[in-house]
Each structure stands twice: as structure tokens, then as C-alpha cells.
Design a protein around this motif. Structure first.
Motif, mmCIF file in Angstrom:
data_model
loop_
_atom_site.group_PDB
_atom_site.id
_atom_site.type_symbol
_atom_site.label_atom_id
_atom_site.label_comp_id
_atom_site.label_asym_id
_atom_site.label_seq_id
_atom_site.Cartn_x
_atom_site.Cartn_y
_atom_site.Cartn_z
ATOM 1 N N GLY A 80 4.754 -6.258 7.176
ATOM 2 C CA GLY A 80 4.143 -4.944 7.322
ATOM 3 C C GLY A 80 2.911 -4.857 6.451
ATOM 4 O O GLY A 80 1.965 -5.625 6.596
ATOM 5 N N ASP A 81 2.943 -3.906 5.502
ATOM 6 C CA ASP A 81 1.804 -3.749 4.597
ATOM 7 C C ASP A 81 2.021 -4.463 3.267
ATOM 8 O O ASP A 81 1.224 -4.302 2.343
ATOM 9 C CB ASP A 81 1.555 -2.259 4.337
ATOM 10 C CG ASP A 81 2.729 -1.611 3.608
ATOM 11 O OD1 ASP A 81 3.887 -1.908 3.977
ATOM 12 O OD2 ASP A 81 2.497 -0.822 2.684
ATOM 13 N N ASP A 129 -6.899 -3.986 12.158
ATOM 14 C CA ASP A 129 -8.163 -4.568 11.732
ATOM 15 C C ASP A 129 -8.364 -4.429 10.228
ATOM 16 O O ASP A 129 -8.767 -5.384 9.553
ATOM 17 C CB ASP A 129 -9.310 -3.890 12.491
ATOM 18 C CG ASP A 129 -10.661 -4.467 12.114
ATOM 19 O OD1 ASP A 129 -10.877 -5.665 12.353
ATOM 20 O OD2 ASP A 129 -11.489 -3.719 11.564
ATOM 21 N N GLN A 130 -8.068 -3.248 9.684
ATOM 22 C CA GLN A 130 -8.264 -3.038 8.252
ATOM 23 C C GLN A 130 -7.261 -3.832 7.421
ATOM 24 O O GLN A 130 -7.611 -4.388 6.371
ATOM 25 C CB GLN A 130 -8.176 -1.541 7.930
ATOM 26 C CG GLN A 130 -9.349 -0.747 8.501
ATOM 27 C CD GLN A 130 -9.341 0.696 8.045
ATOM 28 O OE1 GLN A 130 -9.285 0.986 6.853
ATOM 29 N NE2 GLN A 130 -9.401 1.619 9.004
ATOM 30 N N LEU A 131 -6.019 -3.889 7.895
ATOM 31 C CA LEU A 131 -5.031 -4.719 7.191
ATOM 32 C C LEU A 131 -5.472 -6.183 7.179
ATOM 33 O O LEU A 131 -5.348 -6.875 6.158
ATOM 34 C CB LEU A 131 -3.659 -4.608 7.870
ATOM 35 C CG LEU A 131 -2.664 -3.597 7.308
ATOM 36 C CD1 LEU A 131 -1.369 -3.662 8.087
ATOM 37 C CD2 LEU A 131 -2.414 -3.820 5.830
ATOM 38 N N SER A 186 -7.076 -10.829 4.403
ATOM 39 C CA SER A 186 -7.980 -11.984 4.395
ATOM 40 C C SER A 186 -8.663 -12.100 3.034
ATOM 41 O O SER A 186 -8.837 -13.206 2.505
ATOM 42 C CB SER A 186 -9.020 -11.863 5.506
ATOM 43 O OG SER A 186 -8.401 -11.923 6.782
ATOM 44 N N ARG A 187 -9.057 -10.951 2.482
ATOM 45 C CA ARG A 187 -9.673 -10.976 1.144
ATOM 46 C C ARG A 187 -8.648 -11.391 0.093
ATOM 47 O O ARG A 187 -8.967 -12.160 -0.831
ATOM 48 C CB ARG A 187 -10.248 -9.604 0.812
ATOM 49 C CG ARG A 187 -11.003 -9.563 -0.509
ATOM 50 C CD ARG A 187 -12.177 -10.542 -0.514
ATOM 51 N NE ARG A 187 -12.849 -10.586 -1.797
ATOM 52 C CZ ARG A 187 -13.836 -9.762 -2.150
ATOM 53 N NH1 ARG A 187 -14.270 -8.842 -1.284
ATOM 54 N NH2 ARG A 187 -14.407 -9.872 -3.328
ATOM 55 N N PHE A 223 0.841 -1.192 0.000
ATOM 56 C CA PHE A 223 0.000 0.000 0.000
ATOM 57 C C PHE A 223 0.877 1.244 0.000
ATOM 58 O O PHE A 223 1.691 1.445 0.912
ATOM 59 C CB PHE A 223 -0.929 -0.003 1.216
ATOM 60 C CG PHE A 223 -1.962 -1.100 1.176
ATOM 61 C CD1 PHE A 223 -3.101 -0.958 0.400
ATOM 62 C CD2 PHE A 223 -1.782 -2.275 1.892
ATOM 63 C CE1 PHE A 223 -4.058 -1.967 0.348
ATOM 64 C CE2 PHE A 223 -2.719 -3.283 1.843
ATOM 65 C CZ PHE A 223 -3.858 -3.133 1.065
ATOM 66 N N LYS A 224 0.698 2.069 -1.030
ATOM 67 C CA LYS A 224 1.478 3.305 -1.133
ATOM 68 C C LYS A 224 0.992 4.287 -0.086
ATOM 69 O O LYS A 224 -0.198 4.428 0.161
ATOM 70 C CB LYS A 224 1.331 3.907 -2.531
ATOM 71 C CG LYS A 224 2.237 5.113 -2.739
ATOM 72 C CD LYS A 224 2.161 5.636 -4.150
ATOM 73 C CE LYS A 224 3.107 6.817 -4.327
ATOM 74 N NZ LYS A 224 3.037 7.372 -5.696
#
Length: 441
Positions: free
Chosen positions: A291-292, A266-268, A273-274, A249-250
Motif C-alpha cells: 500500500g503506502d 502516479d504520486q506514490l 522511486s525517489r 504516509f499518515k
């Protein structure tokens, strides 16, 4: 209360003070706490009738020529009848204070009373003076291998009676047979309990094994997990052609600064998961997140001739998912999650590292180049290497970027992957392939 007091059809009429006076003279067995523990270990109290014990009471009554016989046990407060012959069905117990068998278990030997009315130990007992009107008693204690008298096998009569020596000895032998029966019963109960515990332990072990295998499959491909369980190690393997995808994610650092830590995680988790679902649907193997960043590979550990096509479809679906999500977030004036994707095709080495925390990973220039491609991509776009482009160009619309300077690699030809070509797409956006897409692939 069902019991000796109601056996004659009416409650015995006696005064409370008489009962108290009678009970004061009742002896207590030696080592009474241990005796009660032993009684409980046989788990006999308040159980259903058993044919084997009923037959013993029948035999005892016949041998002794008595109208009634019973097998009973004495606990803290009562004499409880397990088996009986010649007595009313509702007779199940009597208070320990008035029990004649109480005296028998204290002596640990046969108690023979030919005429209860003339025996000063019992002639004031409510069982003798009341409606039941017992006149004869002979009881043999039921003694455990440890010397505890749990109860008695006794014969009774409602008139005085004499027993021969042989009859009394027969009663003694029947009491020993009763204890053999009880001991076998106890051992059977202990065996059943042991089997129950073993079965419970086996079920728990199987559940723990299943959970361990489930957790192992969460971090390792199925074939790799099987190899690890079988051989306790995984042989590193070389794959001459696989496709690696890296997503991150930039502007993630700036995004984190605007969100609560719990919200970030939570959002990560929701995004990754998707991604997991998308990767699994297209036969890619997720390797790890850093990380991201999200790393996956196609064609490993199960080789596939369509690994580049599968990865390209994955990348389009990931960006489509994020685009739809960001449109919703824009309406709510929430910051967007903007991803960059890098894809490269080439040889890799795959294996498991770690002894306690296993990781299935891949190594080689193909992985490093995928990372450079991702770093060079614009947000919301998929940057692919020339090696990948050769695999996908017939079915996807691509856009040449020309040579791009890559750290430690020099100039590398790159392309943007835009969508599936209309003739191979099952939707206007070029995300979903149609049946024609796979023909000849």
C-alpha cells in the motif's frame, strides 16, 4: 531495354501481331508453378556475375567452337542471362515469348538446331529474322534434382553449324556441372540463412536473458539473484545485526479520497522511486511496498558495520525530500504527503519465498518492532528504537521519548532522530554528513 533486342546495337524491328502469333505457339513446361517456385528457391535471378559460371560459358564456347555461349534462367516473363561469353555487355535479358531456350526447358533435354532458318519452330522468331540474326543454337537444360528445368546452358552462332556427338555430350556434362555449382550455391545460401536465423535467435535469447536478469535484479539483491540462478534456490540466512526502516504516509486513506486513482498511483510511484534512489545511495536494500508503506533494510544481504548510520541518513533524506515537496504543494494549495518513519536494529532472518514470483524478505521481532515504532511516530518524524540509538547517538542529535507502550511488547524505550550533529554535518540542516562523520565509524 538492355537485352537480346539491343545486342546487335539496334532494336529488332518486328510487328506486334507477328510477335503475338509467334508467342501463341510457344510451349509451357509441365508443372510450371512448381518450376517457378524451384527457380526462386535458388535466389539466382538478378544477381551479380560469378567467376565460376562465367568460366563454364567460356569452356562451352571453346569446346563447341562457337563465338558465344550463355547461362540463362527463364522466369514468368523473361529469359535472364547470368553468365555469358562473346556477347555484348548490355545483353541481360529478352522477353520469354521470343526465347528459344523456352523450348529447351520444356523438353528437359538438349535442343540442337544446326540451322535455325530451316527449322519451322524458330524460323519466324525475331531472334532469327531480326538484327541479331541467330543461325545456330544448341542448349542443354539446367535440371534440378526434382526434375525442374530452371534455364539453359547454350551455345549460339550467327551462321549454321554442326556439332559432333562428343561436343553435344560435353555441353550436356557442363550443364550438369552448372547445376552442381548452383546446388552448392543454394546450399550455401541456405546455410547462411540458417546461421543468420540462429544468430538472430541467439541474440534474441541473450536479450531475453538480459531482460530476465534485469527484472530479477529489480526484485532481488544481486548476490541473491546469482545464488538463485546457480542453485535454483536461496538458502535462508540469519543476520545477527541489521537495521530495518519502515515508512508510511499518515492520513493516506483520507488523502486518497481527495485524489483521482491514477493520480494516487502516479504520486506514490514518484515518491517510492525517489525513495529507491535514496536507499541505493546509502546501501540499503528495498524489500517491498505494501500500500503506502515502504520497507527496507541495511546490513542485508551484505553485512555492514555502518548499517544503523546508513539507515539514519536515509531517513533524514527521505523526510527532507518530502518537506521540500510539501512546501511546493502548500503554495499550490495541494494536500501534503506526511510520512512517519520507524527504525529498529537487531537480528533478522532473510530469504526468498515463492517459486514463480520471487520475493526477498526478512522476518523476526526486529521487523515487527520497526512497524510498531513507525505507528507510534508523529508525522514528519523519525522514531528509533533504543537498540538503534546506541549505534547512532554519537553522530546524531536525538530526543528521548521514554518508554512507550507497544502492542505485544510492553514498554519500549524510543527516541526521535532529529538531525546530524553540527560538527559532523556538511549542511546547516544536518542532512548531509561531512568527512569527519565517517572517521572512526
Amino acid at each position: 531495354m538492355p537485352g537480346f533486342l539491343g545486342a546487335a546495337g539496334n532494336a529488332l524491328a518486328f510487328q506486334a501481331d507477328l510477335l503475338h502469333e509467334y508467342a501463341m505457339h510457344r510451349p509451357i513446361p509441365a508443372r510450371e508453378p512448381e518450376r517457378l517456385d524451384a527457380l526462386r528457391s535458388y535466389a539466382i535471378l538478378d544477381t551479380l556475375p560469378e567467376v565460376g559460371l562465367n568460366e563454364i560459358t567460356d569452356l562451352a564456347a571453346q569446346i563447341c567452337g562457337c563465338p558465344a555461349a550463355l547461362i540463362s534462367f527463364v522466369d514468368e516473363s523473361r529469359q535472364w542471362v547470368k553468365a555469358k561469353y562473346g556477347l555484348p555487355p548490355d545483353m541481360s535479358e529478352c522477353p520469354r515469348e521470343i526465347s528459344i531456350c523456352q523450348a529447351t526447358i520444356c523438353n528437359n533435354d538438349i535442343l540442337y538446331v544446326p540451322e535455325l532458318e530451316k527449322d519451322e519452330r524458330f524460323n519466324t522468331s525475331p531472334l532469327v529474322t531480326g538484327d541479331l540474326a541467330l543461325r545456330f543454337y544448341c542448349g542443354a537444360p539446367l535440371i534440378t534434382p526434382d526434375g525442374h528445368a530452371l534455364g539453359t546452358l547454350c551455345v549460339i552462332d550467327f551462321q549454321p553449324r554442326e556439332l559432333s556427338f562428343e561436343q553435344r555430350e560435353a555441353l550436356r556434362r557442363l550443364s550438369r556441372q552448372t547445376m552442381v555449382h548452383l546446388e552448392l550455391r543454394r546450399q550455401l545460401l541456405a546455410r547462411n540463412e540458417m546461421l543468420r536465423k540462429m544468430e538472430s535467435a541467439r541474440d534474441q535469447a541473450l536479450a531475453e536473458k538480459a531482460e530476465s536478469e534485469r527484472l530479477l535484479l529489480n526484485i532481488l539483491p544481486a548476490s541473491i539473484a546469482d545464488e538463485l540462478k546457480t542453485n535454483a534456490r536461496v538458502q535462508p540466512r540469519f543476520f545477527d545485526s541489521a537495521t530495518v526502516i519502515l515508512i508510511d504516509f499518515k492520513g493516506f486513506t483520507r488523502l486518497v479520497e481527495t485524489l483521482e486513482p491514477a493520480s494516487v498511483v502516479d504520486q506514490l510511484d514518484q515518491h517510492f522511486s525517489r525513495f529507491d534512489e535514496i536507499m541505493a545511495r546509502h546501501r540499503l536494500e528495498k524489500l517491498k511496498t505494501i500500500g503506502d508503506a515502504y520497507l527496507a533494510v541495511a546490513g542485508v544481504p551484505e553485512p555492514s558495520h555502518s548499517h544503523a548510520l546508513d539507515t539514519a541518513l536515509c531517513a533524514l533524506e527521505v523526510l527532507d525530500h518530502l518537506a521540500k515537496l510539501n512546501r511546493q504543494r502548500e503554495k499550490l494549495r495541494l494536500p501534503a504527503w506526511k510520512a512517519r518513519v520507524g527504525i529498529n536494529t537487531g537480528p533478522v532472518i532473510a530469504g526468498v519465498v515463492g517459486k514463480h514470483k520471487f520475493t526477498y524478505d526478512i522476518w523476526g521481532n526486529t521487523v515487527n518492532t520497526a512497524q510498531r515504532l513507525e505507528s507510534a511516530a508523529e508525522e514528519g518524524r523519525i522514531c528509533i528504537a533504543e537498540s538503534t540509538w546506541h549505534h547512532v547517538r554519537s553522530r546524531f542529535e536525538t530526543e528521548s521519548r521514554g518508554p512507550v507502550e507497544v502492542k505485544h511488547r510492553g514498554l519500549v524505550n524510543m527516541y526521535y532522530l532529529n538531525r546530524i550533529k553540527p560538527e559532523f554535518a556538511d549542511d546547516p540542516g544536518g542532512i548531509v554528513p561531512n568527512d569527519q562523520f565517517w572517521k572512526g565509524s
